[in-house]
Enzyme design. Structure first.
Site, PDB file in Angstrom:
ATOM      1  N   ASP A  45     133.113 -54.841 -33.829  1.00  0.00           N
ATOM      2  CA  ASP A  45     132.368 -55.594 -32.908  1.00  0.00           C
ATOM      3  C   ASP A  45     130.956 -56.134 -33.522  1.00  0.00           C
ATOM      4  O   ASP A  45     130.163 -55.527 -33.877  1.00  0.00           O
ATOM      5  CB  ASP A  45     132.046 -54.425 -31.816  1.00  0.00           C
ATOM      6  CG  ASP A  45     131.285 -54.975 -30.600  1.00  0.00           C
ATOM      7  OD1 ASP A  45     131.001 -56.018 -30.531  1.00  0.00           O
ATOM      8  OD2 ASP A  45     131.161 -54.015 -29.823  1.00  0.00           O
ATOM      9  N   SER A  89     127.179 -74.869 -30.291  1.00  0.00           N
ATOM     10  CA  SER A  89     128.043 -75.422 -28.939  1.00  0.00           C
ATOM     11  C   SER A  89     127.342 -76.825 -28.794  1.00  0.00           C
ATOM     12  O   SER A  89     126.090 -76.858 -28.967  1.00  0.00           O
ATOM     13  CB  SER A  89     128.362 -74.370 -27.907  1.00  0.00           C
ATOM     14  OG  SER A  89     129.008 -75.308 -26.825  1.00  0.00           O
ATOM     15  N   LYS A 126     123.525 -70.336 -27.212  1.00  0.00           N
ATOM     16  CA  LYS A 126     123.863 -71.268 -28.099  1.00  0.00           C
ATOM     17  C   LYS A 126     122.519 -72.104 -28.454  1.00  0.00           C
ATOM     18  O   LYS A 126     122.474 -72.639 -29.866  1.00  0.00           O
ATOM     19  CB  LYS A 126     124.918 -72.158 -27.553  1.00  0.00           C
ATOM     20  CG  LYS A 126     126.306 -71.237 -27.484  1.00  0.00           C
ATOM     21  CD  LYS A 126     126.609 -70.754 -28.837  1.00  0.00           C
ATOM     22  CE  LYS A 126     127.882 -70.049 -28.697  1.00  0.00           C
ATOM     23  NZ  LYS A 126     128.452 -69.259 -29.742  1.00  0.00           N
ATOM     24  N   TYR A 135     125.544 -68.368 -21.303  1.00  0.00           N
ATOM     25  CA  TYR A 135     126.063 -69.138 -22.380  1.00  0.00           C
ATOM     26  C   TYR A 135     125.178 -70.188 -23.230  1.00  0.00           C
ATOM     27  O   TYR A 135     124.934 -69.986 -24.461  1.00  0.00           O
ATOM     28  CB  TYR A 135     127.490 -69.704 -22.149  1.00  0.00           C
ATOM     29  CG  TYR A 135     128.375 -70.336 -23.367  1.00  0.00           C
ATOM     30  CD1 TYR A 135     128.875 -69.475 -24.193  1.00  0.00           C
ATOM     31  CD2 TYR A 135     128.247 -71.617 -23.601  1.00  0.00           C
ATOM     32  CE1 TYR A 135     129.433 -69.844 -25.085  1.00  0.00           C
ATOM     33  CE2 TYR A 135     129.171 -72.185 -24.655  1.00  0.00           C
ATOM     34  CZ  TYR A 135     129.654 -71.070 -25.545  1.00  0.00           C
ATOM     35  OH  TYR A 135     130.463 -71.632 -26.757  1.00  0.00           O
TER      36      TYR A 135
END
Length: 261
Positions: free
Chosen positions: A61, A144, A161, A157
């Site tokens: 993990d 991203s 990033k 999210y």
């Protein structure tokens, strides 16, 4: 000095990570396929080994610091060294800002941000143990296009990033003089299980039918088609090669011209 090159790629049991680890193996790397799903990792390893290259699987993990240390130790135990560490693993949450809760942020930051820092620490610790002279070692992070531009429903999210870009720049400054470069790749709309889930989440929030939002986002790409995992892997291949040795602290969009800066 050993001539073999060795890479760890996190989240490499499927999607972009699988394409990256397979491409690095084709480039001549011995690879560690690290993934939360052990069965996925083993299938990728079987494919790589069947091609005549060398790979091993390790389950773990990325949110756990000790697991990154174990990923690196797996590389050392099996292949004798480490040259490149790819922090690829990541998760997505699609929600309006008003619906984000503490559990959401804790989960996504543990994976996407803490995970990258733990990976950098583990890789640098091993690099500093090796007598590599002026050989350049690589850390490659997954950011991203969402780390360059904010998109509605992607605050959780996108903020992770953006953070990855900042971490990449700081690490590049801290370790550059030790012959360790740190760069990031920033994909756009990629045909992966993650984007399948994003599309479904958008349908739940905004209505419509499955596939609508995949088509909507894909239509903004200037080259006229969504990205394949291999197209991301081709760029990471460059980042993992000596051809990029003078590149440091960059977070490059590889998105088909979806967003231009």
């Amino acid at each position: 000095m050993a001539e073999n090159r060795v890479a760890v790629v996190t989240g490499s049991g499927q999607g972009i990570g699988e394409a990256i680890v397979c491409q690095l193996a084709a480039d001549g790397y011995d690879v560690v396929v690290a993934d939360l799903n052990e069965d996925h990792a083993k299938k990728v390893v079987d494919k790589i080994n069947a091609s005549g290259k060398r790979a091993v699987a390790v389950q773990g993990d990325v949110a756990k610091k000790a697991d990154h240390q174990r990923f690196v130790q797996t590389a050392v135990d099996n292949f004798g060294r480490l040259d490149t560490y790819v922090n690829n693993a990541g998760i997505m949450i699609v929600k309006p800002i008003t619906a984000i809760n503490e559990e959401d942020l804790e989960k996504i930051y543990q994976v996407n941000v803490f995970g990258d820092i733990w990976g950098i620490q583990a890789a640098v610790t091993q690099f500093q143990k090796q007598d590599d002279g002026d050989k350049v070692r690589k850390i490659i992070n997954a950011s991203s296009v969402a780390g360059h531009f904010g998109d509605a429903l992607m605050a959780a999210y996108g903020s992770t990033k953006f953070a990855v870009r900042g971490i990449t720049q700081v690490a590049a400054q801290e370790f550059g003089k030790q012959h360790i470069t740190v760069n990031a790749y920033c994909p756009g709309i990629v045909d992966t299980p993650m984007w399948t889930q994003i599309d479904r989440d958008m349908v739940k929030l905004l209505g419509g039918k499955v596939g609508d939002y995949w088509k909507k986002f894909s239509s903004s790409i200037s080259v006229g088609k969504p990205e394949t995992p291999q197209e991301v892997a081709d760029f990471v291949s460059y980042l993992g090669s000596p051809k990029s040795d003078y590149m440091n602290g960059q977070a490059v969009q590889i998105d088909g011209g979806m967003r231009m800066i």
